[in-house]
Each structure stands twice: as C-alpha cells, then as structure tokens.
Write a protein that holds these residues in place. Structure first.
Motif, PDB file in Angstrom:
ATOM      1  N   ILE A 186       0.841  -1.191   0.000  1.00 54.15           N
ATOM      2  CA  ILE A 186       0.000   0.000   0.000  1.00 54.15           C
ATOM      3  C   ILE A 186       0.879   1.245   0.000  1.00 54.15           C
ATOM      4  O   ILE A 186       1.835   1.335   0.779  1.00 54.15           O
ATOM      5  N   GLY A 187       0.545   2.206  -0.855  1.00 49.95           N
ATOM      6  CA  GLY A 187       1.314   3.439  -0.919  1.00 49.95           C
ATOM      7  C   GLY A 187       0.415   4.667  -0.915  1.00 49.95           C
ATOM      8  O   GLY A 187      -0.699   4.646  -1.451  1.00 49.95           O
ATOM      9  N   LEU A 188       0.883   5.741  -0.306  1.00 48.72           N
ATOM     10  CA  LEU A 188       0.169   7.018  -0.251  1.00 48.72           C
ATOM     11  C   LEU A 188       1.073   8.094  -0.826  1.00 48.72           C
ATOM     12  O   LEU A 188       2.234   8.212  -0.420  1.00 48.72           O
ATOM     13  N   GLN A 189       0.533   8.892  -1.780  1.00 49.75           N
ATOM     14  CA  GLN A 189       1.297   9.969  -2.401  1.00 49.75           C
ATOM     15  C   GLN A 189       0.556  11.295  -2.258  1.00 49.75           C
ATOM     16  O   GLN A 189      -0.661  11.360  -2.438  1.00 49.75           O
ATOM     17  N   VAL A 190       1.297  12.343  -1.908  1.00 50.98           N
ATOM     18  CA  VAL A 190       0.758  13.697  -1.816  1.00 50.98           C
ATOM     19  C   VAL A 190       1.650  14.607  -2.643  1.00 50.98           C
ATOM     20  O   VAL A 190       2.884  14.579  -2.492  1.00 50.98           O
ATOM     21  N   ASN A 191       1.045  15.416  -3.532  1.00 57.09           N
ATOM     22  CA  ASN A 191       1.810  16.308  -4.393  1.00 57.09           C
ATOM     23  C   ASN A 191       1.266  17.730  -4.303  1.00 57.09           C
ATOM     24  O   ASN A 191       0.046  17.941  -4.269  1.00 57.09           O
ATOM     25  N   TYR A 192       2.179  18.677  -4.266  1.00 56.56           N
ATOM     26  CA  TYR A 192       1.826  20.098  -4.248  1.00 56.56           C
ATOM     27  C   TYR A 192       2.568  20.798  -5.374  1.00 56.56           C
ATOM     28  O   TYR A 192       3.798  20.656  -5.503  1.00 56.56           O
ATOM     29  N   ASP A 193       1.830  21.527  -6.212  1.00 54.18           N
ATOM     30  CA  ASP A 193       2.415  22.282  -7.321  1.00 54.18           C
ATOM     31  C   ASP A 193       2.121  23.768  -7.139  1.00 54.18           C
ATOM     32  O   ASP A 193       0.986  24.148  -6.831  1.00 54.18           O
ATOM     33  N   PHE A 194       3.150  24.570  -7.378  1.00 52.54           N
ATOM     34  CA  PHE A 194       3.017  26.021  -7.228  1.00 52.54           C
ATOM     35  C   PHE A 194       3.501  26.716  -8.490  1.00 52.54           C
ATOM     36  O   PHE A 194       4.575  26.404  -9.020  1.00 52.54           O
ATOM     37  N   THR A 195       2.694  27.644  -8.981  1.00 50.78           N
ATOM     38  CA  THR A 195       3.081  28.524 -10.075  1.00 50.78           C
ATOM     39  C   THR A 195       2.902  29.955  -9.604  1.00 50.78           C
ATOM     40  O   THR A 195       1.807  30.340  -9.194  1.00 50.78           O
ATOM     41  N   SER A 196       3.951  30.741  -9.652  1.00 48.91           N
ATOM     42  CA  SER A 196       3.865  32.126  -9.190  1.00 48.91           C
ATOM     43  C   SER A 196       3.077  32.966 -10.181  1.00 48.91           C
ATOM     44  O   SER A 196       2.649  32.500 -11.235  1.00 48.91           O
ATOM     45  N   LYS A 197       2.908  34.217  -9.840  1.00 51.35           N
ATOM     46  CA  LYS A 197       2.146  35.119 -10.712  1.00 51.35           C
ATOM     47  C   LYS A 197       2.784  35.195 -12.090  1.00 51.35           C
ATOM     48  O   LYS A 197       4.002  35.061 -12.244  1.00 51.35           O
ATOM     49  N   ARG A 198       1.945  35.391 -13.092  1.00 55.66           N
ATOM     50  CA  ARG A 198       2.388  35.535 -14.481  1.00 55.66           C
ATOM     51  C   ARG A 198       1.817  36.841 -15.015  1.00 55.66           C
ATOM     52  O   ARG A 198       0.613  37.081 -14.922  1.00 55.66           O
ATOM     53  N   TYR A 199       2.670  37.672 -15.550  1.00 53.11           N
ATOM     54  CA  TYR A 199       2.216  38.958 -16.057  1.00 53.11           C
ATOM     55  C   TYR A 199       1.376  38.770 -17.320  1.00 53.11           C
ATOM     56  O   TYR A 199       1.686  37.953 -18.184  1.00 53.11           O
ATOM     57  N   ILE A 200       0.309  39.549 -17.434  1.00 48.22           N
ATOM     58  CA  ILE A 200      -0.604  39.446 -18.560  1.00 48.22           C
ATOM     59  C   ILE A 200      -0.062  40.181 -19.781  1.00 48.22           C
ATOM     60  O   ILE A 200      -0.354  39.825 -20.919  1.00 48.22           O
ATOM     61  N   ASN A 225       2.245  -7.365 -11.887  1.00 46.37           N
ATOM     62  CA  ASN A 225       1.699  -6.855 -13.140  1.00 46.37           C
ATOM     63  C   ASN A 225       0.390  -6.098 -12.988  1.00 46.37           C
ATOM     64  O   ASN A 225      -0.205  -5.703 -13.994  1.00 46.37           O
ATOM     65  N   LEU A 226      -0.078  -5.915 -11.745  1.00 49.25           N
ATOM     66  CA  LEU A 226      -1.373  -5.280 -11.560  1.00 49.25           C
ATOM     67  C   LEU A 226      -1.319  -4.325 -10.371  1.00 49.25           C
ATOM     68  O   LEU A 226      -1.010  -4.729  -9.247  1.00 49.25           O
ATOM     69  N   VAL A 227      -1.624  -3.049 -10.654  1.00 50.59           N
ATOM     70  CA  VAL A 227      -1.624  -2.013  -9.620  1.00 50.59           C
ATOM     71  C   VAL A 227      -2.953  -1.273  -9.674  1.00 50.59           C
ATOM     72  O   VAL A 227      -3.407  -0.872 -10.749  1.00 50.59           O
ATOM     73  N   PHE A 228      -3.590  -1.093  -8.531  1.00 48.32           N
ATOM     74  CA  PHE A 228      -4.814  -0.303  -8.437  1.00 48.32           C
ATOM     75  C   PHE A 228      -4.473   1.070  -7.867  1.00 48.32           C
ATOM     76  O   PHE A 228      -3.728   1.162  -6.888  1.00 48.32           O
ATOM     77  N   THR A 229      -5.030   2.118  -8.470  1.00 51.05           N
ATOM     78  CA  THR A 229      -4.733   3.486  -8.052  1.00 51.05           C
ATOM     79  C   THR A 229      -6.021   4.303  -7.961  1.00 51.05           C
ATOM     80  O   THR A 229      -6.871   4.219  -8.853  1.00 51.05           O
ATOM     81  N   VAL A 230      -6.144   5.085  -6.886  1.00 46.57           N
ATOM     82  CA  VAL A 230      -7.207   6.069  -6.748  1.00 46.57           C
ATOM     83  C   VAL A 230      -6.536   7.412  -6.472  1.00 46.57           C
ATOM     84  O   VAL A 230      -5.708   7.519  -5.561  1.00 46.57           O
ATOM     85  N   GLU A 231      -6.904   8.425  -7.266  1.00 48.52           N
ATOM     86  CA  GLU A 231      -6.231   9.715  -7.131  1.00 48.52           C
ATOM     87  C   GLU A 231      -7.239  10.854  -7.210  1.00 48.52           C
ATOM     88  O   GLU A 231      -8.183  10.802  -8.009  1.00 48.52           O
ATOM     89  N   GLY A 232      -7.039  11.839  -6.372  1.00 46.43           N
ATOM     90  CA  GLY A 232      -7.820  13.073  -6.425  1.00 46.43           C
ATOM     91  C   GLY A 232      -6.913  14.227  -6.756  1.00 46.43           C
ATOM     92  O   GLY A 232      -5.844  14.375  -6.157  1.00 46.43           O
TER      93      GLY A 232
END
Length: 245
Positions: A186-200, A225-232
């Motif tokens: 069993i594995g648990l993954q948490v990811n955080y992505d950040f993009t700073s402001k972008r000038y228009i 050969n078989l992996v089950f994954t649930v991701e939000g």
C-alpha cells in the motif's frame, strides 16, 4: 560539475505566421467598418493576424550544472549528506535576438489596433533549477520518499518600451513537492504544485494570481503486473486562468 554551451535557432510556428481571426465584431463596429465579412458567419471580417515575414529567433545558451551523484555506483564515495539528500542544480543564461512576441498596435494598414506577431527585439533569460529525489527504507515494511523540483526564471526584454520587464506569461517561480509513504503493498502519495504570478502583458502592470494545486493518491500493488490506483487532483478546488482562458 558540467559546463555546456549551445546555439539555438527557433522557427516561427504556423500559428505565428498565418493565424487569423474572424470575430472582430466589436472592433469593426467601433470604427464603423462594414461587417459583411468574407465568408464569415455572425458578422466580423477575416483579418490576418499572422506575420509571414517573421525571422527565426536565434541565440545562444550557456549552462553550469552540478550533480552530487552522477552514477549509482558512485554513491559510496559521496559525502553523507548527499547520500541522504542527492542534489542536482543548474544555472543557465540565454540570449535571443529577433524574439517573436504578440503585440497590440496598428498592423497591415488597419485603422484600429489589433493583436499580431512581430520580431520585437532581443531578450535575456536567466534561470536556476534545483532537483532532489530519494526514497528510504524504514524497518522491514515501511518506505518513505520525496521529490523536490524548483525553477526560477527571470527574463529581460531589451527594447526601450519594455526594457527590464518579465516576458508575459512566463512565471517567476515553478515548484513541485511530492511526498510518499508505503507499507508493504500500500502506498500514499501527496503532491503540491506552485506557479507564481504571471504577467498578462509585457508592461508588467497586471498579472494572473499564483496557482496552488494539491493532489493525493493511494496505490495497491496487487501483483507484479497489476496495480490499483485512486487519485484526487486539485483538492483545494483552485480556479485559475491559463493565458486568456
């Protein structure tokens, strides 16, 4: 350490050369121009925004790169810190001339301002990147891991109108942090992505707000050969703009 040098030539895209837009109803009505159009529906006149006379962008790039571990078999010779936290970092500098940009202004003898492409001077790019990733066994069944990516980009436009400004839509900072924990299959993954402001715009007066994206997933390694994954994804329900959409 690695030092590299390269030259670059970037051809204009088909979109930059030949893009057109038939929905200029507002602009045409404002100037009182007839909106009979040329084969368009719902009013509007087919206007070529592309520029078939664009020159290719050309320039050069130099990069200094540091990697604490080049090959896995070299790990035994690394300092203890780099064994625990391996690091790859780089610092780059690029120069482009004849940089292609979308600009607003009078174009092709039109009586009103419109968006079009031009070879609008030169630009400098400075960028720094940092990457680190590793996994660790804890006891018999547990495994912990992380990944970290960070990029900082600073661009300078060199023409007088935009001198020293960040090129529009280019974020100053991009960052990604991922954490994982596993127990047996069993594995648990948490990811955080950040993009700073972008000038228009290249005037750097208005910008899109920073973006914070959070995702989480659970995996079950049922067999080799078989992996089950649930991701939000986007668990913070962040609403954000990409360019003009």
């Amino acid at each position: 350490f690695t030092l590299s040098f390269s030259t670059q030539n970037v051809l204009p895209t088909f979109n930059q050369l030949y893009w057109n837009y038939a929905g200029l109803v507002t602009a045409l009505e404002t100037t009182g121009t007839s909106s009979t159009g040329t084969g368009t529906s719902g009013g509007g006149q087919l206007i070529d925004h592309g520029n078939p006379h664009l020159k290719p962008e050309s320039g050069y790039s130099i990069r200094l790169k540091f990697a604490s571990t080049i090959l896995n078999q070299d790990a035994d010779n690394q300092p203890r810190l780099f064994k625990f936290v391996p690091v790859t970092a780089s610092l780059g500098f690029s120069y482009y001339q004849d940089k292609i940009r979308w600009v607003s202004g009078n174009y092709q003898d039109l009586s009103y301002s419109t968006l079009h492409t031009e070879n609008a001077g030169a630009a400098y790019y400075f960028d720094a990147t940092l990457h680190s990733q590793n996994s660790y066994k804890v006891g018999t069944h547990w495994q912990l891991g992380y990944k970290l990516n960070l990029a900082v980009t600073r661009t300078f436009l060199l023409d007088k109108e935009y001198y020293g400004k960040q090129i529009m839509w280019v974020p100053l900072v991009l960052a990604n942090l991922g954490l994982e924990a596993g127990y047996k299959q069993i594995g648990l993954q948490v990811n955080y992505d950040f993009t700073s402001k972008r000038y228009i715009s290249n005037y750097n007066t208005t910008y899109y707000s920073p973006i914070h994206l959070l995702s989480c997933g659970v995996t079950w390694q049922y067999s080799d050969n078989l992996v089950f994954t649930v991701e939000g994804s986007n668990l913070l329900n962040q609403k954000y703009l990409y360019h003009d959409n």
